[in-house]
Scaffold this motif. Structure first.
Motif, PDB file in Angstrom:
ATOM      1  N   GLY A  62      10.651  21.252  10.983  1.00  0.00           N
ATOM      2  CA  GLY A  62      10.238  20.483   9.819  1.00  0.00           C
ATOM      3  C   GLY A  62       8.897  19.795   9.942  1.00  0.00           C
ATOM      4  N   PHE A  63       8.193  19.968  11.040  1.00  0.00           N
ATOM      5  CA  PHE A  63       6.829  19.450  11.074  1.00  0.00           C
ATOM      6  C   PHE A  63       5.893  20.460  11.715  1.00  0.00           C
ATOM      7  N   ASP A 192      -2.941  12.392  -0.701  1.00  0.00           N
ATOM      8  CA  ASP A 192      -2.260  11.508   0.241  1.00  0.00           C
ATOM      9  C   ASP A 192      -0.747  11.643   0.126  1.00  0.00           C
ATOM     10  N   PRO A 193      -0.109  12.268   1.120  1.00  0.00           N
ATOM     11  CA  PRO A 193       1.336  12.467   1.038  1.00  0.00           C
ATOM     12  C   PRO A 193       2.116  11.153   1.083  1.00  0.00           C
ATOM     13  N   PHE A 194       1.454  10.057   1.483  1.00  0.00           N
ATOM     14  CA  PHE A 194       2.150   8.782   1.579  1.00  0.00           C
ATOM     15  C   PHE A 194       1.978   7.942   0.321  1.00  0.00           C
ATOM     16  N   LEU A 196       2.667   6.390  -3.093  1.00  0.00           N
ATOM     17  CA  LEU A 196       3.887   6.135  -3.854  1.00  0.00           C
ATOM     18  C   LEU A 196       3.621   6.474  -5.315  1.00  0.00           C
ATOM     19  N   ASP A 197       4.539   7.214  -5.902  1.00  0.00           N
ATOM     20  CA  ASP A 197       4.355   7.610  -7.291  1.00  0.00           C
ATOM     21  C   ASP A 197       4.392   6.408  -8.226  1.00  0.00           C
ATOM     22  N   PRO A 199       5.381   1.960  -8.522  1.00  0.00           N
ATOM     23  CA  PRO A 199       5.760   0.731  -7.813  1.00  0.00           C
ATOM     24  C   PRO A 199       7.275   0.640  -7.766  1.00  0.00           C
ATOM     25  N   PHE A 200       7.776  -0.056  -6.737  1.00  0.00           N
ATOM     26  CA  PHE A 200       9.206  -0.020  -6.478  1.00  0.00           C
ATOM     27  C   PHE A 200      10.039  -0.669  -7.575  1.00  0.00           C
ATOM     28  N   LEU A 203      11.562   1.676  -9.840  1.00  0.00           N
ATOM     29  CA  LEU A 203      12.648   2.482  -9.296  1.00  0.00           C
ATOM     30  C   LEU A 203      13.998   1.811  -9.522  1.00  0.00           C
ATOM     31  N   ILE A 204      14.032   0.493  -9.479  1.00  0.00           N
ATOM     32  CA  ILE A 204      15.328  -0.161  -9.646  1.00  0.00           C
ATOM     33  C   ILE A 204      15.514  -0.683 -11.060  1.00  0.00           C
ATOM     34  N   GLY A 205      14.903   0.005 -11.986  1.00  0.00           N
ATOM     35  CA  GLY A 205      15.252  -0.180 -13.381  1.00  0.00           C
ATOM     36  C   GLY A 205      14.897  -1.539 -13.948  1.00  0.00           C
ATOM     37  N   LEU A 207      15.175  -4.413 -12.799  1.00  0.00           N
ATOM     38  CA  LEU A 207      15.936  -5.568 -12.312  1.00  0.00           C
ATOM     39  C   LEU A 207      15.084  -6.470 -11.437  1.00  0.00           C
ATOM     40  N   ALA A 208      14.110  -5.850 -10.777  1.00  0.00           N
ATOM     41  CA  ALA A 208      13.302  -6.632  -9.848  1.00  0.00           C
ATOM     42  C   ALA A 208      12.172  -7.364 -10.548  1.00  0.00           C
ATOM     43  N   GLU A 210       9.312  -6.289 -11.509  1.00  0.00           N
ATOM     44  CA  GLU A 210       7.934  -5.924 -11.189  1.00  0.00           C
ATOM     45  C   GLU A 210       7.333  -5.115 -12.323  1.00  0.00           C
TER      46      GLU A 210
END
Lengths: 210, 409
Positions: A62-63, A192-194, A196-197, A199-200, A203-205, A207-208, A210
């Motif tokens: 895998g690498f 850049d494979p790192f 992030l598509d 902000p987080f 992702l959590i709908g 609730l956070a 952000e």
């Protein structure tokens, strides 16, 4: 203007190899065609034979070991790819497919590709269109219309069977390829494979907050 | 800094004898290994979770609770707990229980697992792996911090007035690490919550780990939990030692060549060059491990994989003797040198209690008489703030409005 980056991948197994010979001719004509358009190009060629163990190790683990990683990075950040494989048993060589399999599925998006293939007889020439071309369209690369198949008899140079000669087909494919390479700026884009598509918080709908 | 071992619980044929241990043997061997880890002075034992042969560890808290009963200082953790396929309600309960019975020696590492078929075994859809990890953890996080949770999400039935019992020991949830090999979103998740991030670090090149940790540290600071240098980082590692290097290579090669993950792939020499695997003398392990700091910064937890690929118990215990006797004491001393004062130690229950309560006595949750209904009357616990309860109940108890009403985290 920075030079366009052309990467050549040859999956020929023997040394010397007619697959490599076709790859070199495609590359030379592509550089010439770009030159006529006033575009400078630099070519890097990778022989998959030299990467065969690394490719297998990548499939198992895998690498990518360092040498293979260099090749994968070069392909991913190229302005154009010339991909040439022998045809074995009606399709691309297994080593060629294994290399394609370890490429990140997003890495070839919008990449102009010139496909070449070699085989013992002209009867395999459609393998380019039924086997190789779908690989690249699946990966959202842009293979040019002309794929160049070189059978053993083509190297004789005659066009006795009524089609264009091999040098003519190489020239035509290279012209189509140069048109696309001239227009792309892929190699200038940061991949850049790192990254992030999103902000987080999204992702959590929400609730956070952000 | 904490040092320890982690195991994936594989039951693998010993390639040098052709013998495969039974499940019963391997389970008992693992308990022996964990106890010996404490005896030789290690800090942490972490256990994997798998739900298919040839692995045995389907119920990590059962095993860890037993080990807790047989040890006195060892920190018990996981590697990893499946946040995708386990119900977060059950994780909240199980690990709070483990905290209580171990006297605060439990933490856990969450992961998404690497076995696709697990998802349907637990009624989940593998295509939803990352969203499951995100939503389940958000719920788990709340269940440990709020006595009464109203919640609804995409992946499980809603909760109305649910209380996860027992409440975390001393009112302090177990510390959570998020483990990942290659998913930047997991580094982001760890950073978002101010949790720890553990890089597997075993099968992939150091350059990859370096970038994942850098991303986590940067995002940890971004989310306001402290400086990048204060983020909580753990690393995996893999070693095999003999007093002298040539013996280590000779003895480990058959296990390497036939190992379930990398066997029949690269040579031992290639793999040791390209990944953190170290096969050699204790001094070589010391040198390689100290080198990790050069690319991830000062970190908090180092776990080694010692007992996989069919290595017999006797050999594993010898490895532990070398690790605890010769390697870790030197590492403790060396890692302490030049360590900036701002870099924290790995969180423990004691440090988390201190951080939350200072000199005050920690919370001891005492329930009210059970009404079987958290929805209509006050709090289920005697000490819960009445205002917070009232605020919660002023909103809708059902539907999306209730879940937006959340009590402050």
């Amino acid at each position: 203007m920075t030079a366009k980056k052309i990467v050549v991948v040859s999956a020929g197994l023997s040394t010397p190899s007619s697959t490599r010979q076709l790859a070199d001719r495609l590359a030379a004509d592509a550089v010439a065609a770009l030159g006529e358009r006033g575009v400078e190009a630099e070519v890097r060629t990778f022989e998959l034979r030299e990467l065969a163990h690394d490719i297998t190790n990548h499939l198992l683990l895998g690498f990518a070991p360092p040498k293979l990683e260099e090749a994968l990075d070069a392909v991913a950040s190229a302005d154009g790819l010339i991909a040439v494989t022998p045809i074995f048993t009606t399709s691309y060589a297994g080593l060629f497919k294994s290399f394609i399999d370890v490429i990140d599925p997003q890495a070839l998006t919008d990449l102009p590709v010139l496909i070449g293939a070699t085989g013992g007889t002209p009867r395999h020439s459609l393998a380019i269109d039924y086997a190789i071309r779908p690989l690249f369209t699946y990966l959202h690369a842009v293979p040019v219309t002309t794929g160049v198949f070189a059978a053993t008899s083509d190297w004789g140079g005659s066009d006795g069977d009524g089609v264009r000669s091999l040098p003519d087909r190489i020239f035509r494919g290279a012209e189509e390829f140069a048109d696309l390479v001239e227009r792309t700026d892929r190699s200038q884009l940061v991949n850049d494979p790192f990254q992030l598509d999103r902000p987080f918080g999204h992702l959590i709908g929400g609730l956070a907050g952000e | 800094m904490q040092f320890g071992i982690f195991t994936v619980s594989d039951i693998t044929q010993d390639p040098t004898t052709g013998r495969t241990p039974t499940e019963a043997e391997r389970i008992q061997a693992t308990v022996t290994i964990a106890k010996h880890a404490e005896e030789v002075g290690l800090d942490v034992f972490a256990l994997g979770e798998h739900h298919n042969p040839p692995f045995w560890s389907s119920s990590p808290t059962t095993t860890l609770a037993y080990i807790a009963g047989q040890t006195s200082t060892l920190q018990l953790s996981t590697a990893t707990t499946l946040i995708t396929t386990n119900d977060p309600v059950k994780i909240a309960e199980d690990y709070a229980m483990l905290q209580h019975v171990s006297g605060g020696r439990a933490d856990l590492m969450l992961g998404r697992g690497n076995t696709g078929p697990v998802y349907p075994w637990f009624g989940k859809d593998i295509r939803q792996g990352l969203p499951l990890a995100v939503e389940n953890y958000e719920l788990l996080h709340r269940l440990w911090r709020e006595d009464v949770v109203d919640w609804s999400g995409k992946f499980r039935t809603p909760l109305q007035g649910f209380t996860s019992t027992p409440r975390p020991l001393d009112g302090v949830p177990p510390f959570v690490w998020h483990g990942s090999i290659r998913t930047p979103e997991v580094a982001e998740q760890a950073a978002f919550y101010g949790d720890g991030f553990f890089a597997n670090h075993i099968f992939w090149p150091a350059s990859h780990t370096q970038r994942m940790i850098a991303l986590y540290r940067q995002r940890y600071e971004h989310h306001g939990h402290g400086t990048a240098a204060q983020a909580i980082v753990g690393l995996g590692g893999q070693v095999f030692m003999r007093k002298n290097s040539q013996d280590a290579v000779r003895d480990f090669r058959p296990y390497f060549d036939n190992a379930p993950v990398y066997g029949h792939g690269p040579s031992l020499e290639e793999f040791t060059q390209q990944t953190p695997l170290t096969v050699g003398s204790p001094q070589e392990v010391i040198d390689k491990t100290l080198g990790f700091r050069d690319y991830v910064g000062d970190y908090q937890r180092q776990l080694y994989l010692l007992d996989h690929a069919g290595l017999p118990l006797k050999t594993v215990l010898e490895q532990l003797d070398l690790l605890g006797g010769e390697v870790v004491p030197v590492l403790r001393e060396e890692f302490a040198k030049d360590r900036p004062a701002e870099v924290p130690d790995a969180p423990t229950h004691a440090s988390l209690v201190r951080a939350k309560y200072g000199d005050e006595a920690p919370r001891q949750a005492t329930p009210n008489a059970n009404r079987g209904d958290n929805l209509t009357v006050g709090s289920p616990y005697q000490d819960t703030d009445v205002d917070a309860t009232a605020a919660r109940q002023s909103g809708s108890a059902f539907g999306p409005a209730a879940t937006r009403q959340g009590v402050a985290r």
